[in-house]
Design a protein around this motif. Structure first.
Motif, PDB file in Angstrom:
ATOM      1  N   LEU A 195       0.864  -1.185   0.000  1.00 51.17           N
ATOM      2  CA  LEU A 195       0.000   0.000   0.000  1.00 51.17           C
ATOM      3  C   LEU A 195       0.898   1.233   0.000  1.00 51.17           C
ATOM      4  N   VAL A 196       0.681   2.127  -0.949  1.00 54.13           N
ATOM      5  CA  VAL A 196       1.502   3.331  -1.070  1.00 54.13           C
ATOM      6  C   VAL A 196       0.642   4.535  -0.701  1.00 54.13           C
ATOM      7  N   ILE A 197       0.983   5.208   0.395  1.00 55.14           N
ATOM      8  CA  ILE A 197       0.229   6.370   0.857  1.00 55.14           C
ATOM      9  C   ILE A 197       1.063   7.622   0.627  1.00 55.14           C
ATOM     10  N   SER A 198       0.527   8.534  -0.186  1.00 56.07           N
ATOM     11  CA  SER A 198       1.240   9.766  -0.534  1.00 56.07           C
ATOM     12  C   SER A 198       0.569  10.954   0.129  1.00 56.07           C
ATOM     13  N   GLN A 199       1.258  11.587   1.085  1.00 57.01           N
ATOM     14  CA  GLN A 199       0.773  12.815   1.717  1.00 57.01           C
ATOM     15  C   GLN A 199       1.904  13.425   2.533  1.00 57.01           C
ATOM     16  N   ASN A 200       1.756  14.683   2.908  1.00 56.19           N
ATOM     17  CA  ASN A 200       2.825  15.397   3.628  1.00 56.19           C
ATOM     18  C   ASN A 200       2.441  15.676   5.079  1.00 56.19           C
ATOM     19  N   LYS A 201       1.462  14.932   5.576  1.00 58.09           N
ATOM     20  CA  LYS A 201       1.022  15.151   6.960  1.00 58.09           C
ATOM     21  C   LYS A 201       0.828  13.800   7.629  1.00 58.09           C
ATOM     22  N   PRO A 202       0.790  13.772   8.951  1.00 60.91           N
ATOM     23  CA  PRO A 202       0.613  12.499   9.661  1.00 60.91           C
ATOM     24  C   PRO A 202      -0.722  11.845   9.301  1.00 60.91           C
ATOM     25  N   PHE A 228       5.202   4.881   2.774  1.00 61.24           N
ATOM     26  CA  PHE A 228       4.784   6.281   2.819  1.00 61.24           C
ATOM     27  C   PHE A 228       5.656   7.109   1.883  1.00 61.24           C
ATOM     28  N   VAL A 229       5.016   7.916   1.053  1.00 61.57           N
ATOM     29  CA  VAL A 229       5.724   8.815   0.140  1.00 61.57           C
ATOM     30  C   VAL A 229       5.326  10.235   0.507  1.00 61.57           C
ATOM     31  N   GLU A 230       6.290  11.025   0.935  1.00 69.15           N
ATOM     32  CA  GLU A 230       5.986  12.392   1.351  1.00 69.15           C
ATOM     33  C   GLU A 230       5.896  13.298   0.127  1.00 69.15           C
ATOM     34  N   THR A 231       4.741  13.899  -0.070  1.00 66.82           N
ATOM     35  CA  THR A 231       4.520  14.769  -1.221  1.00 66.82           C
ATOM     36  C   THR A 231       3.411  15.753  -0.910  1.00 66.82           C
ATOM     37  N   ASP A 232       3.527  16.961  -1.452  1.00 66.46           N
ATOM     38  CA  ASP A 232       2.510  17.991  -1.214  1.00 66.46           C
ATOM     39  C   ASP A 232       1.204  17.656  -1.921  1.00 66.46           C
ATOM     40  N   GLN A 233       1.297  17.094  -3.131  1.00 62.86           N
ATOM     41  CA  GLN A 233       0.113  16.707  -3.889  1.00 62.86           C
ATOM     42  C   GLN A 233       0.296  15.279  -4.370  1.00 62.86           C
ATOM     43  N   PHE A 234      -0.824  14.590  -4.502  1.00 67.62           N
ATOM     44  CA  PHE A 234      -0.748  13.209  -4.970  1.00 67.62           C
ATOM     45  C   PHE A 234      -0.169  13.178  -6.379  1.00 67.62           C
ATOM     46  N   ASN A 235       0.863  12.355  -6.563  1.00 62.81           N
ATOM     47  CA  ASN A 235       1.497  12.176  -7.864  1.00 62.81           C
ATOM     48  C   ASN A 235       1.547  10.678  -8.135  1.00 62.81           C
ATOM     49  N   PHE A 236       0.648  10.213  -8.991  1.00 61.59           N
ATOM     50  CA  PHE A 236       0.541   8.782  -9.272  1.00 61.59           C
ATOM     51  C   PHE A 236       1.864   8.222  -9.777  1.00 61.59           C
ATOM     52  N   SER A 237       2.512   8.934 -10.688  1.00 58.73           N
ATOM     53  CA  SER A 237       3.765   8.446 -11.270  1.00 58.73           C
ATOM     54  C   SER A 237       4.842   8.278 -10.207  1.00 58.73           C
ATOM     55  N   LYS A 238       4.981   9.275  -9.358  1.00 59.17           N
ATOM     56  CA  LYS A 238       6.002   9.211  -8.311  1.00 59.17           C
ATOM     57  C   LYS A 238       5.703   8.083  -7.330  1.00 59.17           C
ATOM     58  N   SER A 239       4.444   7.952  -6.921  1.00 60.33           N
ATOM     59  CA  SER A 239       4.063   6.887  -5.996  1.00 60.33           C
ATOM     60  C   SER A 239       4.403   5.515  -6.566  1.00 60.33           C
ATOM     61  N   CYS A 240       4.103   5.321  -7.851  1.00 61.57           N
ATOM     62  CA  CYS A 240       4.384   4.031  -8.486  1.00 61.57           C
ATOM     63  C   CYS A 240       5.883   3.782  -8.584  1.00 61.57           C
ATOM     64  N   ASN A 241       6.629   4.791  -9.010  1.00 62.71           N
ATOM     65  CA  ASN A 241       8.077   4.623  -9.154  1.00 62.71           C
ATOM     66  C   ASN A 241       8.730   4.259  -7.825  1.00 62.71           C
ATOM     67  N   VAL A 242       8.354   4.969  -6.767  1.00 56.78           N
ATOM     68  CA  VAL A 242       8.940   4.692  -5.447  1.00 56.78           C
ATOM     69  C   VAL A 242       8.577   3.287  -4.992  1.00 56.78           C
ATOM     70  N   ALA A 243       7.304   2.919  -5.147  1.00 61.12           N
ATOM     71  CA  ALA A 243       6.852   1.604  -4.694  1.00 61.12           C
ATOM     72  C   ALA A 243       7.514   0.473  -5.469  1.00 61.12           C
ATOM     73  N   ILE A 244       7.637   0.639  -6.772  1.00 61.90           N
ATOM     74  CA  ILE A 244       8.241  -0.420  -7.598  1.00 61.90           C
ATOM     75  C   ILE A 244       9.704  -0.623  -7.211  1.00 61.90           C
ATOM     76  N   ARG A 245      10.389   0.475  -6.905  1.00 62.40           N
ATOM     77  CA  ARG A 245      11.796   0.339  -6.508  1.00 62.40           C
ATOM     78  C   ARG A 245      11.946  -0.294  -5.126  1.00 62.40           C
ATOM     79  N   HIS A 246      10.881  -0.255  -4.316  1.00 63.13           N
ATOM     80  CA  HIS A 246      10.911  -0.905  -3.008  1.00 63.13           C
ATOM     81  C   HIS A 246      10.323  -2.319  -3.055  1.00 63.13           C
ATOM     82  N   SER A 247       9.819  -2.737  -4.200  1.00 59.57           N
ATOM     83  CA  SER A 247       9.260  -4.083  -4.328  1.00 59.57           C
ATOM     84  C   SER A 247      10.368  -5.050  -4.728  1.00 59.57           C
ATOM     85  N   LYS A 248      10.092  -6.357  -4.641  1.00 61.82           N
ATOM     86  CA  LYS A 248      11.167  -7.332  -4.820  1.00 61.82           C
ATOM     87  C   LYS A 248      10.976  -8.303  -5.978  1.00 61.82           C
ATOM     88  N   TYR A 249       9.782  -8.393  -6.546  1.00 66.17           N
ATOM     89  CA  TYR A 249       9.534  -9.451  -7.520  1.00 66.17           C
ATOM     90  C   TYR A 249       9.704  -8.961  -8.963  1.00 66.17           C
TER      91      TYR A 249
END
Length: 666
Positions: free
Chosen positions: A414-421, A443-464
């Motif tokens: 699960l990738v949650i993108s936001q800049n607040k708790p 968790f991806v810290e970002t001011d606005q939701f960015n689908f591309s950034k969320s996916c890129n970060v998550a894929i680089r943290h995935s293993k398969y």
């Protein structure tokens, strides 16, 4: 509409009072037209890359034959409209229109007109916030497309646009390539080669002694397939223009019991997924003789069905990576459907191919074209869900998604993108997923939701080695959806696979992406409940939605992931097109089916601070990928590019006879 650029009934400059309004445009003609014949309405706009300028004036159920109407939205900077005939044949009979009236309507009045036409539209229009009324009116128009978007009967279509008269035949035999035309031999049903003398085959003086080419092609033709008189000349000219491809095939139709043409088959460019259905090999193929001779040496099967031989030969060409060219013109007519014997022998060829490659797929032999389910449970997958966890509905969707995904080797991120708790509600939702031992939260810290950034970060943290991206507002209809999509990954040439998505009312939301549709790109099948071949069978496409997409990690790395300048929309389109530039294939898996509660998580893509972002992203996509936007290789140019009319006849077609050259429409 270069075909009719200097050729219209009427033109009117539009004053500003009609801008940013829904308008009812009515036209009275001097003479009657059949009700099935619409007119073009071209609306000129100075500065909107998303605006679709071409629509239709149609005859209403209760209108006389000389009236045509259209309900359209005229955005800001609309400056004029023109009315065209759909074919030059009608211009001489209708040199002018009697009157044109434009009535500006309020949004409410427009919505009420739609509801009067179809009462079921009421729920779609008025059960949501009033602020989005314009968008839902457009959706209402699309959902009533049988009224507002005419489908020209096939018999009108081929009489208007496929009329090979003296001028077309003369152009064909005056081709600048005629001296390069190959010669042909016929491969009969029983496997015997019968030579045909080229100079005697065509009863036209221009062919005699003109060709100096040494190229030689074999015709694979069944006894129930009828060629037009000009068909082999077109094949010959196309072979010369394309520098003698290994094989050529064309579009076709049927001759029914009334001796009328019907059921046109408009094909894609060659691809394996659609080939194995038998769709591409159900009628005439033209094969280069040197390649055919090599094939015969290797082909040791006793099969003699022309259908099966064409399938075996096409698979041989695919394996050898030979160039196969599709001629987008109807060049043959079938007088009978494929026989049970032909189907069985073709299936045997497919089974042999399956065994050699060690792929897992099932062939539904009760239908033709065959429906094929590719299956793969072996390769591990990282399932990535970008989310805001912003509502109970989203929480329920994710819960159902996890429970309704049956796949043995799976990690879930699960990738949650936001800049607040996290809020207390989000923490509560997350705690409910703790039972799943293969789930983790990123968790991806970002001011606005960015689908591309969320996916890129998550894929680089995935293993398969394979990644499944899926929205948080999607619910599977079948537990095997992922194994069906992963089935296509058995082909190492495939870089991404998309799924078939439905709205909650079971209308199609996505069945692939058509480039060039709606002036940019559009989801195939949107708002349809259709059994059209392309909407029911897996096949190659130019792009698929990122709402549910399986990706090969090696392909992802090769293109450096998603372009993060596309923050919310068009990132999936850009990603797929960049994969295709690297020779990776994109597959639309129609057998993997899910419900998409579109944009539940984020609402409208472009609002507030992002109001101007849509224009910027559209212009960027057009600049980067203008070639494929102008010509989607997996969408036949005889089909319409207008929103709501995908896989329906284009009138006029976007190609011209006799050479199959692409025309630039309006």
């Amino acid at each position: 509409m270069s075909l009719f650029r200097d050729f219209f009934y009427f033109e009117r400059l539009l004053p500003s009072k009609y801008q940013k309004k829904w308008c009812l445009i009515s036209v009275k003609l001097h003479k009657k037209l059949p009700k099935t014949i619409p007119l073009y309405l071209y609306i000129n706009h100075r500065d909107d890359p998303t605006f679709e300028p071409l629509t239709y004036l149609v005859s209403g159920r209760f209108l006389p034959n000389f009236w045509r109407v259209s309900l359209v939205y005229l955005p800001e900077k609309t400056n004029c409209l023109r009315i065209y005939p759909i074919a030059k044949i009608f211009n001489s009979a209708l040199q002018s229109v009697s009157s044109v009236k434009i009535r500006a309507l309020s949004r409410l009045t427009t919505a009420l007109i739609l509801i009067i036409i179809n009462p079921f539209t009421f729920i779609k229009i008025f059960c949501y916030p009033f602020i989005h009324l314009n968008k839902r009116i457009r959706m209402g128009l699309l959902q009533n497309q049988q009224i507002f978007f005419p489908n020209l009967p096939y018999k009108y279509w081929y009489n208007l646009y496929e009329n090979w008269n003296g001028n077309e035949i003369k152009k064909l035999y005056e081709s600048t390539y005629i001296h390069l035309w190959p010669v042909f031999s016929l491969f009969t049903y029983y496997g015997k080669i019968m030579e045909i003398d080229w100079n005697n085959f065509y009863q036209h003086p221009n062919t005699r002694g003109r060709t100096t080419s040494q190229a030689h092609y074999i015709i694979l033709k069944n006894s129930n397939e009828i060629l037009e008189e000009h068909s082999l000349a077109v094949f010959a000219d196309q072979a010369a223009r394309q520098h003698y491809p290994a094989a050529l095939y064309a579009d076709s139709d049927e001759i029914n019991n009334l001796n009328e043409r019907s059921n046109p088959v408009f094909k894609q460019n060659f691809n394996l997924s659609i080939l194995l259905t038998g769709f591409l090999t159900q009628d005439i193929w033209i094969i280069r003789k040197d390649i055919f001779d090599d094939f015969i040496k290797e082909f040791d099967s006793p099969i003699r069905s022309i259908h099966a031989i064409r399938m075996a030969l096409a698979l041989y060409l695919w394996k050898k990576n030979h160039f196969i060219y599709h001629v987008p013109l109807i060049l043959s007519h079938r007088t009978a459907k494929i026989s049970l014997h032909d189907k069985n022998e073709t299936i045997e060829i497919i089974k042999i191919f399956k065994t050699k490659l060690n792929w897992q797929f099932n062939v539904n032999t009760h239908t033709f074209p065959f429906d094929i389910n590719y299956i793969n449970y072996q390769d591990p997958v990282s399932l990535i869900i970008p989310t805001t966890l912003g509502s109970e509905t989203i929480h329920q969707c994710i819960t159902k998604l996890i429970k309704k995904t049956s796949y043995p080797r799976l990690e879930i991120i699960l990738v949650i993108s936001q800049n607040k708790p996290l809020t207390k509600q989000q923490e509560k939702f997350l705690s409910s997923f703790q039972y799943h031992k293969h789930l983790k939260v990123l968790f991806v810290e970002t001011d606005q939701f960015n689908f591309s950034k969320s996916c890129n970060v998550a894929i680089r943290h995935s293993k398969y080695p394979f990644i499944a991206l899926i929205n948080d507002d999607i619910e599977p209809l079948d537990q095997n959806w992922l194994s069906l999509m992963m089935g296509h990954m058995q082909n190492e040439k495939v870089g991404a696979v998309g799924a078939k998505l439905f709205y909650p009312d079971k209308n199609i939301q996505h069945a692939g992406v058509i480039m060039g549709a709606a002036n940019l790109c559009e989801h195939a099948g949107r708002f349809h409940k259709s059994d059209n071949f392309y909407l029911t069978h897996d096949h190659e496409v130019s792009a698929v939605t990122g709402a549910c997409m399986v990706i090969r990690r090696l392909a992802f790395n090769e293109v450096n992931g998603f372009d993060e300048t596309f923050e919310i929309a068009y990132n999936d389109i850009d990603f797929c097109l960049r994969l295709r530039e690297k020779k990776h294939h994109i597959i639309q898996c129609q057998n993997a089916q899910l419900i998409h509660y579109e944009s539940l998580s984020l609402g409208n893509h472009y609002k507030g601070e992002r109001a101007g972002k849509e224009r910027q992203e559209i212009l960027s996509l057009k600049k980067k990928h203008f070639k494929i936007i102008n010509h989607d290789p997996f969408y036949n140019p005889n089909y319409s590019l207008q929103r709501g009319r995908d896989y329906q006849l284009a009138f006029p077609p976007r190609i011209s006879i006799p050479f199959g050259l692409t025309e630039n429409n309006v």
